[in-house]
Scaffold this motif. Structure first.
Motif, short mmCIF file in Angstrom:
data_model
loop_
_atom_site.label_atom_id
_atom_site.label_comp_id
_atom_site.label_asym_id
_atom_site.label_seq_id
_atom_site.Cartn_x
_atom_site.Cartn_y
_atom_site.Cartn_z
N THR A 182 -0.03 1.91 -2.28
CA THR A 182 0.73 0.88 -1.57
C THR A 182 0.44 -0.52 -2.15
OG1 THR A 182 -1.00 0.50 0.08
CG2 THR A 182 0.62 2.24 0.54
N TYR A 183 1.34 -1.46 -1.83
CA TYR A 183 1.15 -2.84 -2.30
C TYR A 183 -0.13 -3.43 -1.71
CZ TYR A 183 1.64 -7.85 -2.82
OH TYR A 183 1.40 -9.17 -3.11
N LYS A 184 -0.45 -3.06 -0.43
CA LYS A 184 -1.67 -3.56 0.20
C LYS A 184 -2.91 -3.13 -0.58
CE LYS A 184 -4.02 -3.70 4.69
NZ LYS A 184 -4.01 -3.20 6.09
N GLU A 185 -2.91 -1.88 -1.04
CA GLU A 185 -4.04 -1.37 -1.83
C GLU A 185 -4.07 -2.02 -3.21
OE1 GLU A 185 -4.57 3.16 -0.08
OE2 GLU A 185 -2.89 2.72 -1.42
N ILE A 186 -2.89 -2.23 -3.81
CA ILE A 186 -2.82 -2.93 -5.10
C ILE A 186 -3.36 -4.35 -4.97
CG2 ILE A 186 -1.23 -3.87 -6.84
CD1 ILE A 186 0.55 -1.41 -6.34
N LYS A 187 -3.00 -5.00 -3.88
CA LYS A 187 -3.46 -6.37 -3.63
C LYS A 187 -4.98 -6.43 -3.51
CE LYS A 187 -2.76 -10.20 -0.37
NZ LYS A 187 -2.07 -10.62 0.88
N LYS A 188 -5.56 -5.43 -2.82
CA LYS A 188 -7.01 -5.38 -2.66
C LYS A 188 -7.71 -5.22 -4.02
CE LYS A 188 -10.65 -2.73 -0.32
NZ LYS A 188 -10.93 -1.58 0.55
#
Length: 621
Positions: free
Chosen positions: A544-550
């Motif tokens: 997910t984008y949230k995981e990519i952001k992290k």
């Protein structure tokens, strides 16, 4: 469209890639213009600065310009790698080597020239604020506005030359027989980075020894330790990024519970390659940041503490000394100071006395000997405690070697150091002075000097007297025992000298930070192209984008903050040596410098992170 128009439009087409180069070049041009504008200011030129200080300003300008050249070469070489495909395609469709070189020449000259012009314009816009601030820093009144024609010419010529030299450099980097390599770009498969436990241990040992030597330095040992400590820390820094960091990440990989937890596997693996690939860049940024922090921090600590140091080093407002044969000359100077103080209606106390210089047994350097009666007169005038020594007892007066309590043999007389004092009663030039009984003093043989000392309540009010004194006696010369110490005059000269040095240090530091920030931007721009493809594929299989952001927060955070954190640690131990060696207060200056630079670095990190995440998110849509 002719070839010149094609080259010009190519700059617009690659505006993102050129932006960091252009922006940092413009800021550097602004700094160079501002610095030259100040050192060529009419009010600054008329100052009678020592040759060493004047030369420092010119050397600073040359160092800054050479570093700018190096930075531009590095930035352009990095940027060219991101354009391998473009040059490869141009060669395939028939462009000649001469045409490619011409295109690069036009591009670089455009960027350098425009950067120089923009730097001059920005410098002029903010010149009033800059002149006022620099005047205060240099201990002068606010410098007035003027048309800095000489600074404009120097800045413009300097940046046009950078453009020309870069063009020659680029022609050596891009060659026609590298077409296949250019087309493949950076897609070659990478081997897993290797590390050595031995080199990792060497890194830790070198840092430990270097830091220990820094915080245990004294005034005498510091000059001998600077070079070896610097070499050890530089080598250790390179090993830290090339070996120790890789070794630590591999140890984390072996911890399967930690490594296989959610996105940890991704950012640990990515950092393993990023740190190894960017070893030279991390090393360069860390060393330049350390130099910038250390130069600004140390000079700022001196500048901030200068009055305290003057008070420690020169207890009297006036102190004139010469050999006893020239006692008449000293008395004449004493009369001049006394008459001047009376004329200015400044109350004072005066002490006349003598001292001897003797070489102790087994020691090469001379030490100063004062008799007990003379010391007590000086101490009473300075509101210090008087002393009463026993036969063959001595007191060591030294604020630099205050822990030294060894007995000493002077002129075949063995003296026991009964006590010590770090409150000087004579100028610090005569540090490590020994106070002895009057009869012991009379027996000792050595050069005998006569002095006159004056104390006033507020020595800063005596600056005009100091200036008049040097106008009358400044050309007098004598042997190594001849000297005149005028406290207010010395403080004023120190204000200007340290102000110039601090101004130079800030200028160099700003150049370093601007250029290193641009290194990071260029690296992020190059990584962005590959990261877009990589994370788009990972997004398709469920990331997910949230995981990519992290993951990207950790990676970009390490890229931006790790070199700075290491530089701050280096700086802390480097500046601590000043406190250990000279007793200079460094806590507040160090925290102020670190805090300001940390805020700037975090702001820059947040801006780059926001743009980076925006580009990644846009590629996922």
């Amino acid at each position: 469209m002719n070839f010149r128009e094609f080259a010009t439009k190519n700059v617009y087409r690659n505006i993102k890639g050129y932006f960091a180069y252009f922006l940092s070049s413009s800021i550097s041009a602004t700094l160079l213009f501002s610095f030259t504008m100040i050192i060529f200011h009419p009010d600054f030129v008329v100052l009678k600065l020592p040759n060493s200080i004047t030369n420092t300003l010119y050397v600073t300008t040359v160092i800054a310009y050479l570093f700018l050249c190096f930075f531009v070469f590095y930035s352009v070489s990095v940027f060219l790698k991101s354009r391998y495909k473009e040059f490869g395609i141009l060669y395939i469709i028939g462009s000649s080597k001469k045409q490619i070189q011409k295109m690069i020449n036009i591009e670089n000259i455009i960027i350098s020239s425009v950067s120089g012009v923009v730097g001059i314009i920005v410098g002029i816009v903010f010149s009033k604020i800059l002149l006022a601030a620099s005047g205060k820093l240099l201990g002068l009144n606010a410098l007035g506005f003027y048309i800095p024609v000489k600074a404009m010419i120097i800045t413009l010529i300097a940046f046009i030359l950078i453009g020309i030299v870069i063009s020659i450099f680029c022609s050596l980097v891009i060659k026609e027989d590298m077409v296949l390599k250019l087309l493949k770009g950076t897609k070659k498969p990478k081997l897993e980075p290797k590390s050595s436990a031995i080199f990792s241990i060497i890194c830790i040992v070198l840092l430990t020894i270097g830091y220990y030597l820094s915080i245990t330095s004294t005034e005498k040992t510091l000059p001998y330790r600077i070079i070896p400590v610097t070499i050890m820390v530089v080598i250790a820094t390179y090993l830290l990024f090339s070996q120790l960091s890789v070794f630590v990440l591999k140890v984390l990989k072996r911890n399967r519970d930690f490594y296989m937890k959610k996105t940890t596997v991704l950012w640990v693996s990515n950092l393993l390659y990023r740190i190894k690939d960017n070893t030279r860049m991390f090393f360069l940024i860390t060393i330049t940041s350390t130099v910038a922090l250390s130069s600004i921090g140390s000079v700022y600590a001196y500048w901030r503490d200068k009055e305290t140091q003057i008070n420690k080093s020169f207890p009297q407002s006036f102190f004139c000394v010469d050999t006893y044969n020239n006692k008449t000359k000293v008395d004449y100077k004493i009369d001049f100071i006394e008459n001047s103080l009376k004329k200015e209606e400044i109350s004072y106390t005066t002490v006349n006395g003598e001292m001897k210089f003797i070489i102790p047994n087994g020691v090469k350097d001379e030490v100063t000997i004062i008799k007990e009666d003379t010391y007590n007169k000086l101490a009473r005038a300075l509101s210090l405690n008087t002393i009463d020594l026993k036969e063959n007892e001595a007191m060591l007066v030294s604020y630099l070697d205050k822990n030294k309590r060894k007995n000493i043999i002077l002129d075949e007389t063995k003296l026991q150091i009964a006590r010590g004092s770090d409150s000087c009663v004579i100028p610090a030039l005569y540090d490590s002075s020994y106070v002895v009984k009057d009869d012991v003093y009379e027996k000792m043989k050595g050069p005998r000097c006569y002095f006159g000392a004056f104390n006033v309540n507020n020595y800063k009010d005596t600056l005009s007297i100091g200036n008049n004194f040097y106008n009358n006696f400044g050309n007098d010369k004598g042997d190594k025992y001849y000297n005149n110490f005028l406290k207010a005059y010395i403080l004023e000269k120190n204000k200007i000298a340290y102000g110039v040095l601090l101004f130079s240090a800030i200028f160099i530091g700003l150049i370093f930070f601007v250029t290193t920030a641009s290194f990071l931007y260029n690296k992020c721009y190059m990584d962005l192209i590959e990261d877009k493809k990589k994370y788009k594929q990972l997004n398709k299989i469920g990331l997910t984008y949230k995981e990519i952001k992290k993951v990207l927060n950790i990676e970009i955070g390490v890229l931006f903050l790790l070199p700075y954190i290491i530089a701050v640690v280096h700086f802390f131990f480097a500046i601590s040596s000043l406190k250990c060696a000279f007793g200079i207060e460094i806590t507040v200056p160090a925290l102020q410098v670190i805090g300001i630079m940390l805020i700037v670095q975090i702001i820059y990190f947040l801006i780059i992170r926001k743009n980076y995440l925006f580009e990644i998110r846009k590629s996922l849509l």
